[in-house]
Design a protein around this motif. Structure first.
Motif, PDB file in Angstrom:
ATOM      1  N   VAL A 181       0.743  -1.001   0.100  1.00 10.09           N
ATOM      2  CA  VAL A 181      -0.025   0.092  -0.098  1.00 10.09           C
ATOM      3  C   VAL A 181       0.964   1.182   0.004  1.00 10.09           C
ATOM      4  CG1 VAL A 181      -1.863   1.280   1.499  1.00 10.09           C
ATOM      5  CG2 VAL A 181      -1.882  -1.346   1.051  1.00 10.09           C
ATOM      6  N   TYR A 182       0.781   2.043  -1.118  1.00 13.67           N
ATOM      7  CA  TYR A 182       1.593   3.373  -1.172  1.00 13.67           C
ATOM      8  C   TYR A 182       0.698   4.502  -0.444  1.00 13.67           C
ATOM      9  CZ  TYR A 182       3.720   7.549  -2.984  1.00 13.67           C
ATOM     10  OH  TYR A 182       4.268   8.836  -3.173  1.00 13.67           O
ATOM     11  N   ILE A 183       1.248   5.076   0.534  1.00 20.34           N
ATOM     12  CA  ILE A 183       0.782   6.242   1.263  1.00 20.34           C
ATOM     13  C   ILE A 183       1.561   7.553   1.023  1.00 20.34           C
ATOM     14  CG2 ILE A 183       0.040   7.193   3.647  1.00 20.34           C
ATOM     15  CD1 ILE A 183       0.061   4.525   4.922  1.00 20.34           C
ATOM     16  N   ASP A 184       0.632   8.578   0.358  1.00 21.85           N
ATOM     17  CA  ASP A 184       1.341   9.652   0.082  1.00 21.85           C
ATOM     18  C   ASP A 184       1.163  10.766   1.158  1.00 21.85           C
ATOM     19  OD1 ASP A 184       2.324  12.051  -1.041  1.00 21.85           O
ATOM     20  OD2 ASP A 184       0.667  12.159  -2.505  1.00 21.85           O
ATOM     21  N   LEU A 185       2.168  11.278   1.798  1.00 25.70           N
ATOM     22  CA  LEU A 185       2.212  11.990   2.959  1.00 25.70           C
ATOM     23  C   LEU A 185       2.126  13.281   2.502  1.00 25.70           C
ATOM     24  CD1 LEU A 185       4.553  10.008   5.114  1.00 25.70           C
ATOM     25  CD2 LEU A 185       2.428   9.837   5.340  1.00 25.70           C
ATOM     26  N   TRP A 186       2.205  13.731   1.454  1.00 28.61           N
ATOM     27  CA  TRP A 186       2.648  15.141   0.875  1.00 28.61           C
ATOM     28  C   TRP A 186       1.170  15.986   1.238  1.00 28.61           C
ATOM     29  CZ3 TRP A 186       6.594  17.838  -2.160  1.00 28.61           C
ATOM     30  CH2 TRP A 186       7.674  17.161  -2.040  1.00 28.61           C
ATOM     31  N   PRO A 187       0.222  15.430   0.917  1.00 31.95           N
ATOM     32  CA  PRO A 187      -1.138  16.241   1.315  1.00 31.95           C
ATOM     33  C   PRO A 187      -1.461  16.798   2.718  1.00 31.95           C
ATOM     34  CG  PRO A 187      -1.875  14.458  -0.182  1.00 31.95           C
ATOM     35  CD  PRO A 187      -0.232  14.274   0.118  1.00 31.95           C
ATOM     36  N   ALA A 188      -0.907  15.927   3.505  1.00 37.02           N
ATOM     37  CA  ALA A 188      -1.035  16.142   4.914  1.00 37.02           C
ATOM     38  C   ALA A 188      -0.029  17.255   5.491  1.00 37.02           C
ATOM     39  CB  ALA A 188      -1.138  14.929   5.769  1.00 37.02           C
ATOM     40  N   LEU A 189       1.130  17.058   4.902  1.00 39.61           N
ATOM     41  CA  LEU A 189       2.189  17.685   5.448  1.00 39.61           C
ATOM     42  C   LEU A 189       3.040  19.016   4.822  1.00 39.61           C
ATOM     43  CD1 LEU A 189       4.326  14.616   6.432  1.00 39.61           C
ATOM     44  CD2 LEU A 189       2.892  16.037   7.891  1.00 39.61           C
ATOM     45  N   SER A 190       2.641  19.141   3.426  1.00 40.31           N
ATOM     46  CA  SER A 190       3.012  20.235   2.611  1.00 40.31           C
ATOM     47  C   SER A 190       2.172  21.434   2.400  1.00 40.31           C
ATOM     48  CB  SER A 190       3.370  19.705   1.268  1.00 40.31           C
ATOM     49  OG  SER A 190       2.357  19.538   0.603  1.00 40.31           O
ATOM     50  N   ASP A 191       2.962  22.352   2.289  1.00 45.62           N
ATOM     51  CA  ASP A 191       2.136  23.620   2.062  1.00 45.62           C
ATOM     52  C   ASP A 191       1.604  24.007   0.718  1.00 45.62           C
ATOM     53  OD1 ASP A 191       4.441  24.907   0.898  1.00 45.62           O
ATOM     54  OD2 ASP A 191       4.864  25.993   2.655  1.00 45.62           O
ATOM     55  N   ALA A 192       1.084  25.171   0.152  1.00 46.75           N
ATOM     56  CA  ALA A 192       0.825  25.213  -1.037  1.00 46.75           C
ATOM     57  C   ALA A 192       1.975  25.386  -2.128  1.00 46.75           C
ATOM     58  CB  ALA A 192       0.014  26.418  -1.017  1.00 46.75           C
ATOM     59  N   THR A 193       3.162  25.642  -1.782  1.00 45.61           N
ATOM     60  CA  THR A 193       4.294  25.559  -2.577  1.00 45.61           C
ATOM     61  C   THR A 193       5.045  24.256  -2.564  1.00 45.61           C
ATOM     62  OG1 THR A 193       5.812  26.490  -0.835  1.00 45.61           O
ATOM     63  CG2 THR A 193       4.643  28.015  -2.215  1.00 45.61           C
ATOM     64  N   GLY A 194       4.580  23.316  -1.778  1.00 43.96           N
ATOM     65  CA  GLY A 194       5.320  21.920  -1.978  1.00 43.96           C
ATOM     66  C   GLY A 194       6.285  21.861  -0.677  1.00 43.96           C
ATOM     67  N   ASN A 195       6.399  22.550   0.228  1.00 45.98           N
ATOM     68  CA  ASN A 195       7.432  22.848   1.204  1.00 45.98           C
ATOM     69  C   ASN A 195       6.872  22.132   2.505  1.00 45.98           C
ATOM     70  OD1 ASN A 195       9.753  23.956  -0.071  1.00 45.98           O
ATOM     71  ND2 ASN A 195       8.485  25.973   0.090  1.00 45.98           N
ATOM     72  N   LEU A 196       7.632  21.423   3.251  1.00 45.53           N
ATOM     73  CA  LEU A 196       6.957  20.923   4.604  1.00 45.53           C
ATOM     74  C   LEU A 196       6.504  22.260   5.285  1.00 45.53           C
ATOM     75  CD1 LEU A 196       6.548  18.772   6.855  1.00 45.53           C
ATOM     76  CD2 LEU A 196       8.936  19.322   7.489  1.00 45.53           C
ATOM     77  N   LYS A 197       5.394  22.339   5.926  1.00 47.55           N
ATOM     78  CA  LYS A 197       4.719  23.543   6.826  1.00 47.55           C
ATOM     79  C   LYS A 197       5.556  23.826   7.710  1.00 47.55           C
ATOM     80  CE  LYS A 197      -0.105  22.316   5.433  1.00 47.55           C
ATOM     81  NZ  LYS A 197      -1.439  21.981   6.243  1.00 47.55           N
ATOM     82  N   ARG A 198       5.819  25.121   7.913  1.00 45.10           N
ATOM     83  CA  ARG A 198       6.741  25.637   8.898  1.00 45.10           C
ATOM     84  C   ARG A 198       6.243  25.294  10.068  1.00 45.10           C
ATOM     85  NH1 ARG A 198      10.648  29.347   7.422  1.00 45.10           N
ATOM     86  NH2 ARG A 198      11.293  28.899   9.432  1.00 45.10           N
ATOM     87  N   GLU A 199       5.055  25.138  10.529  1.00 44.46           N
ATOM     88  CA  GLU A 199       4.372  24.922  11.879  1.00 44.46           C
ATOM     89  C   GLU A 199       4.816  23.500  12.144  1.00 44.46           C
ATOM     90  OE1 GLU A 199       0.801  24.824   9.260  1.00 44.46           O
ATOM     91  OE2 GLU A 199       2.703  25.884   9.065  1.00 44.46           O
ATOM     92  N   TYR A 200       4.910  22.466  11.162  1.00 42.15           N
ATOM     93  CA  TYR A 200       5.292  21.200  11.432  1.00 42.15           C
ATOM     94  C   TYR A 200       6.970  21.031  11.427  1.00 42.15           C
ATOM     95  CZ  TYR A 200       0.616  20.172   9.955  1.00 42.15           C
ATOM     96  OH  TYR A 200      -0.833  20.387   9.963  1.00 42.15           O
ATOM     97  N   THR A 201       7.742  21.910  11.551  1.00 39.09           N
ATOM     98  CA  THR A 201       9.064  21.499  11.675  1.00 39.09           C
ATOM     99  C   THR A 201       9.885  22.709  12.374  1.00 39.09           C
ATOM    100  OG1 THR A 201      11.153  21.017  10.284  1.00 39.09           O
ATOM    101  CG2 THR A 201       9.606  22.479   9.292  1.00 39.09           C
ATOM    102  N   ASN A 202      11.132  22.496  12.686  1.00 31.56           N
ATOM    103  CA  ASN A 202      12.053  23.579  13.355  1.00 31.56           C
ATOM    104  C   ASN A 202      13.233  23.598  12.601  1.00 31.56           C
ATOM    105  OD1 ASN A 202      12.968  21.568  14.714  1.00 31.56           O
ATOM    106  ND2 ASN A 202      12.514  22.073  16.875  1.00 31.56           N
ATOM    107  N   ASP A 203      13.479  22.653  11.694  1.00 32.93           N
ATOM    108  CA  ASP A 203      14.790  22.609  11.058  1.00 32.93           C
ATOM    109  C   ASP A 203      14.665  22.177   9.713  1.00 32.93           C
ATOM    110  OD1 ASP A 203      14.166  19.672  11.054  1.00 32.93           O
ATOM    111  OD2 ASP A 203      15.694  19.266  12.438  1.00 32.93           O
ATOM    112  N   GLY A 204      13.279  22.409   9.436  1.00 36.20           N
ATOM    113  CA  GLY A 204      13.107  22.042   7.758  1.00 36.20           C
ATOM    114  C   GLY A 204      13.184  20.535   7.359  1.00 36.20           C
ATOM    115  N   LEU A 205      13.402  19.598   8.254  1.00 35.21           N
ATOM    116  CA  LEU A 205      13.513  18.322   8.138  1.00 35.21           C
ATOM    117  C   LEU A 205      12.495  17.409   8.882  1.00 35.21           C
ATOM    118  CD1 LEU A 205      14.419  15.696   6.275  1.00 35.21           C
ATOM    119  CD2 LEU A 205      16.425  15.725   7.721  1.00 35.21           C
ATOM    120  N   HIS A 206      12.933  17.604  10.330  1.00 40.40           N
ATOM    121  CA  HIS A 206      12.267  16.837  11.112  1.00 40.40           C
ATOM    122  C   HIS A 206      11.097  17.463  11.653  1.00 40.40           C
ATOM    123  CE1 HIS A 206      16.653  15.725  11.442  1.00 40.40           C
ATOM    124  NE2 HIS A 206      16.159  14.312  11.512  1.00 40.40           N
TER     125      HIS A 206
END
Length: 225
Positions: A181-206
């Motif tokens: 089963v493939y799970i695409d996590l981007w809809p839940a975690l990315s902003d409109a520009t495709g970046n990890l939402k700033r409120e979900y990370t303090n270092d850009g990755l974790h």
């Protein structure tokens, strides 16, 4: 004199951390940490009723049994791990023939400048071994998560967004070929520009706590089905 040297070293380490050269002061070598964690996992066997989260530091940081309120969820993430590292320790998981495996691996491989084709080859080899060693386990292949290079922390990932997207297409293809089963996590975690939402990370990755909540909410139906 000793106090002056200590102050200088502390200031130098702080400067390196700000520049993104160090993720933490005087970190344990990645292979030492890998050995420590795998030795622990060796004495904590997996059972047939278990749900295993398998991956690198992003998985390592999650308190999944509390997030899902389930005692049979086991965390087998190791900080800094790569696809071949998971493959080396795979039997610690598959020998117990767990009910489910949620795999999230590959962002460190991306940082090592592998091509999309090479990433896909390594990932496919890992998935094939999971299938061979525990064929009745339900396997969930999670997409590599979006990053946010604006945090200016992990220089080795700067400009790798296209590679990540290409790699995720490979993961989706492999899931189809291997009956996972493939799970695409981007809809839940990315902003409109495709970046990890700033409120979900303090270092850009974790992930921060809110990031883990968004992730686990996105996959809750798969965990609980």
């Amino acid at each position: 004199m000793r106090n002056k040297i200590t102050t200088f070293l502390s200031s130098s380490l702080a400067a390196l951390m700000i520049a993104g050269c160090l993720s933490s002061p005087l970190p344990t070598r990645a292979d030492d940490y890998w050995d420590q964690k795998t030795s622990l996992f060796e004495i904590l066997p997996i059972g047939e009723d278990d749900i295993v989260f398998l991956g690198n530091s992003i998985t390592d940081g999650g308190e999944f049994n509390e997030l899902f309120h389930a005692d049979n969820i086991k965390n087998r993430g190791i900080r800094s791990d790569v696809i071949t590292g998971v493959e080396k320790r795979l039997e610690q998981v598959t020998s117990g023939h767990p009910k489910k495996i949620f795999l999230l691996i590959g962002i460190n491989d991306v940082s090592h400048n592998h091509s999309v084709a090479e990433l896909g080859r390594r990932y496919a080899a890992l998935v094939k071994k999971i299938r061979e060693q525990s064929p009745d386990t339900k396997l969930y292949l999670q997409s590599v998560m979006p990053i946010n290079s604006k945090a200016n922390r992990y220089k080795s990932l700067t400009g790798k967004e296209k590679v990540i997207k290409g790699f995720n297409r490979e993961i989706e293809r492999i899931a189809g070929e291997e009956g996972a089963v493939y799970i695409d996590l981007w809809p839940a975690l990315s902003d409109a520009t495709g970046n990890l939402k700033r409120e979900y990370t303090n270092d850009g990755l974790h992930l921060t706590g809110s990031g883990y909540k968004a992730w686990t909410n996105a996959i809750r139906s798969f965990v609980e089905e």
